[in-house]
Scaffold this active site. Structure first.
Site, PDB file in Angstrom:
ATOM      1  CE  LYS A  54       0.835   1.627   4.314  1.00 50.97           C
ATOM      2  NZ  LYS A  54       1.649   2.654   4.724  1.00 50.97           N
ATOM      3  CG  ASP A  70      -0.452   0.057   8.355  1.00 55.35           C
ATOM      4  OD1 ASP A  70      -1.288   0.830   8.404  1.00 55.35           O
ATOM      5  OD2 ASP A  70       0.538   0.097   7.935  1.00 55.35           O
TER       6      ASP A  70
HETATM    7  O1  C5P Z   1       0.326  -1.405  14.678  1.00 56.25           O
HETATM    8  P1  C5P Z   1       2.018  -1.501  14.088  1.00 56.25           P
HETATM    9  O2  C5P Z   1       2.699  -2.641  15.040  1.00 56.25           O
HETATM   10  O3  C5P Z   1       2.035  -1.852  12.723  1.00 56.25           O
HETATM   11  O4  C5P Z   1       2.851  -0.176  14.418  1.00 56.25           O
HETATM   12  C1  C5P Z   1       3.919  -0.052  14.415  1.00 56.25           C
HETATM   13  C2  C5P Z   1       4.199   0.975  15.441  1.00 56.25           C
HETATM   14  O5  C5P Z   1       4.116   2.401  14.401  1.00 56.25           O
HETATM   15  C3  C5P Z   1       3.757   1.224  16.454  1.00 56.25           C
HETATM   16  O6  C5P Z   1       4.409   0.475  17.799  1.00 56.25           O
HETATM   17  C4  C5P Z   1       3.781   2.716  16.812  1.00 56.25           C
HETATM   18  O7  C5P Z   1       5.134   3.299  17.457  1.00 56.25           O
HETATM   19  C5  C5P Z   1       3.527   3.234  15.374  1.00 56.25           C
HETATM   20  N1  C5P Z   1       2.294   3.850  15.007  1.00 56.25           N
HETATM   21  C6  C5P Z   1       1.544   4.781  15.580  1.00 56.25           C
HETATM   22  N2  C5P Z   1       0.403   5.288  15.366  1.00 56.25           N
HETATM   23  C7  C5P Z   1      -0.306   4.489  14.368  1.00 56.25           C
HETATM   24  C8  C5P Z   1       0.215   3.521  13.816  1.00 56.25           C
HETATM   25  C9  C5P Z   1       1.505   3.097  14.159  1.00 56.25           C
HETATM   26  O8  C5P Z   1       2.475   5.383  16.581  1.00 56.25           O
HETATM   27  N3  C5P Z   1      -1.503   5.092  14.197  1.00 56.25           N
END
Ligand code: C5P
Length: 310
Positions: free
Chosen positions: A19, A149
């Site tokens: 994406k 995501d």
């Molecule tokens: O959800 P995911 O593990 O893919 O996110 C990775 C990191 O990206 C999170 O630990 C956070 O530090 C950051 N993140 C964030 N806000 C979001 C999505 C991701 O701060 N909305």
């Protein structure tokens, strides 16, 4: 216990797309460490393939091949393994195991949600392998437990994401857009880019502007308007951490791109081209300059994680 849909020796295979974020508005970090987002996702035609087949109960393995495979964990830290285990824990009562094979094309830690695509692929593939009959919205809520995501990587197409980016509404998008991607040799850590965003934006808003310009351009199928409307609040943080990205973005614009943007937390850069011919020209010229690891031409929107039927 073998599923009638998938005998023990057979692979169930899923193709999952990468994406880009056409708009990524970011607010002030919340106590849970996540940032509120208002984002428009578009799936593009760069695909990982995820295969799963039966393994002994409680046994979960993964083998990763393809581009940058050496940079992907091949054990229980892999998000696809976590996805399979999550479904198995919920439905299996110890009955399920899976051998997972991933062939990578989506850049690793490149801002294109490749790991989330693999998790989405594993959720869908295991649900079919084990004959679980999981509804799409149920799979998306499992996905949200694995990463912000993952729900979009299951859904695909074009969508507005709010909350952590996991609350999704499909967005009307006319036509197909031609993108040129500049892939970087090394990774950028998403949490580190968000931390730099916090340092650069001590007064980030609680309420985020809706990306209406991007959505209007998509409804109208207007590539030029979309090029003008592309916005990524993480871009200043990503370019501060990787100054070479600024030159890549400027170069793509100088070469005639309608718009240039860092994808998600980067370091992949995406350039919108007027049409296929312009995309070919841009990709040839960008490649010849040697500013990045590789250049790829893709189109969007495309579907998210989907079964490959043979
Ligand atoms: O959800 P995911 O593990 O893919 O996110 C990775 C990191 O990206 C999170 O630990 C956070 O530090 C950051 N993140 C964030 N806000 C979001 C999505 C991701 O701060 N909305």
């Amino acid at each position: 216990m073998a599923s009638p849909l998938a005998p023990e020796t057979e692979w169930v295979r899923v193709r999952a797309s990468g994406k880009i974020n056409l708009a990524l508005r970011v607010g002030a970090v919340r106590p849970n460490g996540y940032h509120p987002l208002a984002t428009v996702f578009q799936s593009v035609s760069l695909f990982d393939e995820i295969g799963v087949r039966w393994a002994d109960p409680g046994c979960f393995t993964v083998k990763v091949t393809g581009e940058q495979a050496d940079q992907v964990p091949q054990d229980e830290r892999n998000l696809a393994v976590k996805a399979a285990q999550l479904l198995a824990d919920h439905y299996g009562a110890g009955r399920f195991g899976a051998e997972i094979a991933i062939r990578k094309t989506i850049p690793v830690a490149g801002g294109m949600a490749g790991g989330s695509a693999d998790a989405a692929g594993a959720l869908l593939a295991c649900s079919v392998l084990w004959d679980l009959d999981t509804a799409p919205d149920e799979l998306r809520s499992f996905g949200a437990r694995l990463g912000a995501d993952v729900p979009f990587q299951l859904m695909g197409g074009t969508a507005l994401g709010t909350g952590r980016g996991d609350e999704l509404v499909p967005v009307l998008s006319r036509g197909s857009y031609h993108w040129v991607l500049a892939l970087s040799a090394d990774e950028l850590s998403t949490p580190a880019v968000f931390r730099r965003f916090d340092a650069l934006n001590p007064d980030a808003p609680e309420d985020l502007p809706m990306p209406n310009d991007v959505m209007n351009a998509l409804v109208g199928g207007d590539a030029a308007a979309l090029g003008d409307a592309l916005v990524n609040d993480l871009e200043p943080a990503a370019t501060a951490m990787r100054p070479s990205l600024t030159r890549i973005l400027e170069t793509g614009t100088d070469l005639g791109a309608l718009g240039a943007i860092v994808s998600g937390a980067g370091p992949t850069c995406a350039f919108l081209a007027t049409n296929e011919e312009a995309a070919v020209d841009l990709s040839v010229q960008l490649s010849s300059l040697g500013l990045c690891r590789a250049v790829r031409r893709v189109t969007g929107p495309v579907p998210g994680a989907r079964l490959i039927t043979t």
